[in-house]
Scaffold this motif. Structure first.
Motif, PDB file in Angstrom:
ATOM      1  N   ASP A  56      25.313  34.831  45.851  1.00  0.00           N
ATOM      2  CA  ASP A  56      24.530  35.948  45.328  1.00  0.00           C
ATOM      3  C   ASP A  56      23.043  35.794  45.653  1.00  0.00           C
ATOM      4  O   ASP A  56      22.331  36.777  45.874  1.00  0.00           O
ATOM      5  CB  ASP A  56      24.696  36.062  43.812  1.00  0.00           C
ATOM      6  N   THR A  82      38.525  38.100  43.569  1.00  0.00           N
ATOM      7  CA  THR A  82      37.089  38.345  43.421  1.00  0.00           C
ATOM      8  C   THR A  82      36.449  38.642  44.772  1.00  0.00           C
ATOM      9  O   THR A  82      35.696  39.619  44.921  1.00  0.00           O
ATOM     10  CB  THR A  82      36.406  37.122  42.786  1.00  0.00           C
ATOM     11  N   ILE A  83      36.737  37.815  45.766  1.00  0.00           N
ATOM     12  CA  ILE A  83      36.162  38.010  47.094  1.00  0.00           C
ATOM     13  C   ILE A  83      36.673  39.312  47.703  1.00  0.00           C
ATOM     14  O   ILE A  83      35.908  40.068  48.324  1.00  0.00           O
ATOM     15  CB  ILE A  83      36.490  36.824  48.018  1.00  0.00           C
ATOM     16  N   TRP A 126      34.741  42.068  46.140  1.00  0.00           N
ATOM     17  CA  TRP A 126      33.365  42.108  46.650  1.00  0.00           C
ATOM     18  C   TRP A 126      33.338  42.738  48.042  1.00  0.00           C
ATOM     19  O   TRP A 126      32.472  43.566  48.336  1.00  0.00           O
ATOM     20  CB  TRP A 126      32.765  40.699  46.709  1.00  0.00           C
ATOM     21  N   LEU A 182      29.422  30.673  43.931  1.00  0.00           N
ATOM     22  CA  LEU A 182      29.239  32.116  43.847  1.00  0.00           C
ATOM     23  C   LEU A 182      27.773  32.463  43.581  1.00  0.00           C
ATOM     24  O   LEU A 182      27.246  33.439  44.122  1.00  0.00           O
ATOM     25  CB  LEU A 182      30.127  32.697  42.746  1.00  0.00           C
ATOM     26  N   SER A 189      27.305  41.904  42.470  1.00  0.00           N
ATOM     27  CA  SER A 189      27.199  40.454  42.296  1.00  0.00           C
ATOM     28  C   SER A 189      28.598  39.865  42.298  1.00  0.00           C
ATOM     29  O   SER A 189      29.457  40.272  41.516  1.00  0.00           O
ATOM     30  CB  SER A 189      26.502  40.132  40.969  1.00  0.00           C
ATOM     31  N   VAL A 190      28.826  38.899  43.164  1.00  0.00           N
ATOM     32  CA  VAL A 190      30.150  38.284  43.221  1.00  0.00           C
ATOM     33  C   VAL A 190      30.438  37.516  41.925  1.00  0.00           C
ATOM     34  O   VAL A 190      31.588  37.434  41.483  1.00  0.00           O
ATOM     35  CB  VAL A 190      30.273  37.378  44.468  1.00  0.00           C
ATOM     36  N   ARG A 191      29.399  36.993  41.299  1.00  0.00           N
ATOM     37  CA  ARG A 191      29.591  36.320  40.007  1.00  0.00           C
ATOM     38  C   ARG A 191      30.082  37.297  38.952  1.00  0.00           C
ATOM     39  O   ARG A 191      31.022  37.002  38.200  1.00  0.00           O
ATOM     40  CB  ARG A 191      28.283  35.666  39.546  1.00  0.00           C
ATOM     41  N   HIS A 196      25.496  37.800  53.495  1.00  0.00           N
ATOM     42  CA  HIS A 196      26.536  38.768  53.158  1.00  0.00           C
ATOM     43  C   HIS A 196      27.129  39.457  54.383  1.00  0.00           C
ATOM     44  O   HIS A 196      28.347  39.661  54.463  1.00  0.00           O
ATOM     45  CB  HIS A 196      25.990  39.800  52.169  1.00  0.00           C
ATOM     46  N   TYR A 235      33.614  38.206  39.509  1.00  0.00           N
ATOM     47  CA  TYR A 235      34.473  37.109  39.062  1.00  0.00           C
ATOM     48  C   TYR A 235      34.703  37.183  37.561  1.00  0.00           C
ATOM     49  O   TYR A 235      35.843  37.029  37.075  1.00  0.00           O
ATOM     50  CB  TYR A 235      33.856  35.760  39.429  1.00  0.00           C
TER      51      TYR A 235
END
Length: 224
Positions: A114, A182-183, A186, A110, A197-199, A120, A202
């Protein structure tokens, strides 16, 4: 595992690849990009392996060195996922908990995502295709199921005679669900042109699932 992960600076580990490995990665990416372009233009059923190889300037024989099917070509990043799953399995077998081993490995992936915003748009294109092409959705679901099986087997093997197979499967499946949610989140934000931020998503999703897990520790309600 760091409980205060949101305060930890991401650690992105990059290892320089040799010339042969770089060329392998370039060829794989060229084939994957060609498949993505052609699937968008003509659909999966309207595209052949020969079409993909020709668009990438190579041969069918070369294509099948990298991918078993034309559908698999879209998921070139599956190599990254395979490495991450391998790292998680190694961590679990070395004594880490299932959650810790998986989380430590997935966070690296992840963080890399980012750190590379140029990827992306491509990720969004793939998600749109997966949502509209049943054969691609089937591959994505199969990939996830295989990863769950591999990680569950590793957790059971590490536990030995004391293994609780159902608990191991529940833990691995929950982590896979958190990642998928999470995905999805996003993608939802990205489609609305919201930078995210995908982190961080999450970590937010993780807190939500942890709250549910605490609720599940209580005795189930009685009927009536």
């Amino acid at each position: 595992m760091h409980r205060d992960g949101e305060n930890d600076a991401p650690i992105i580990e990059e290892h320089p690849a040799g010339l042969r490995e770089r060329r392998r990665q370039e060829t794989q990416r060229e084939l994957s990009d060609a498949a993505l372009d052609l699937f968008e233009q003509h659909g999966v059923h309207g595209t052949t392996v020969d079409d993909i190889a020709r668009r990438a300037g190579t041969s069918q024989r070369t294509f099948f060195r990298y991918f078993a099917t034309k559908e698999a070509a879209v998921f070139a990043s599956a190599d990254d996922s395979a490495r991450v799953v391998g790292d998680a399995i190694d961590a679990v077998r070395a004594g880490a908990s299932v959650v810790e081993g998986i989380e430590r490995s997935w966070l690296k992936l992840l963080d890399r995502f980012d750190a590379h915003p140029d990827e992306h748009i491509r990720a969004l294109r793939i998600r749109r295709l997966v949502g509209s092409e049943p054969s691609l959705l089937a591959v994505a679901l199969r990939n996830e199921a295989e990863e769950v099986e591999l990680l569950t087997d590793a957790a059971v093997d590490a536990a030995g005679a004391d293994a609780d197979v159902l608990a191991a499967r529940a833990a691995v499946s929950t982590m896979a669900l958190v990642l998928r949610l999470t995905i999805d989140e996003w993608v939802r934000r990205a489609e609305l042109n919201e930078r995210a931020s995908v982190r961080q998503i999450y970590l937010e999703m993780r807190r939500g699932v942890a709250t549910v897990a605490r609720d599940l520790e209580a005795d189930p309600p009685h009927n009536g």
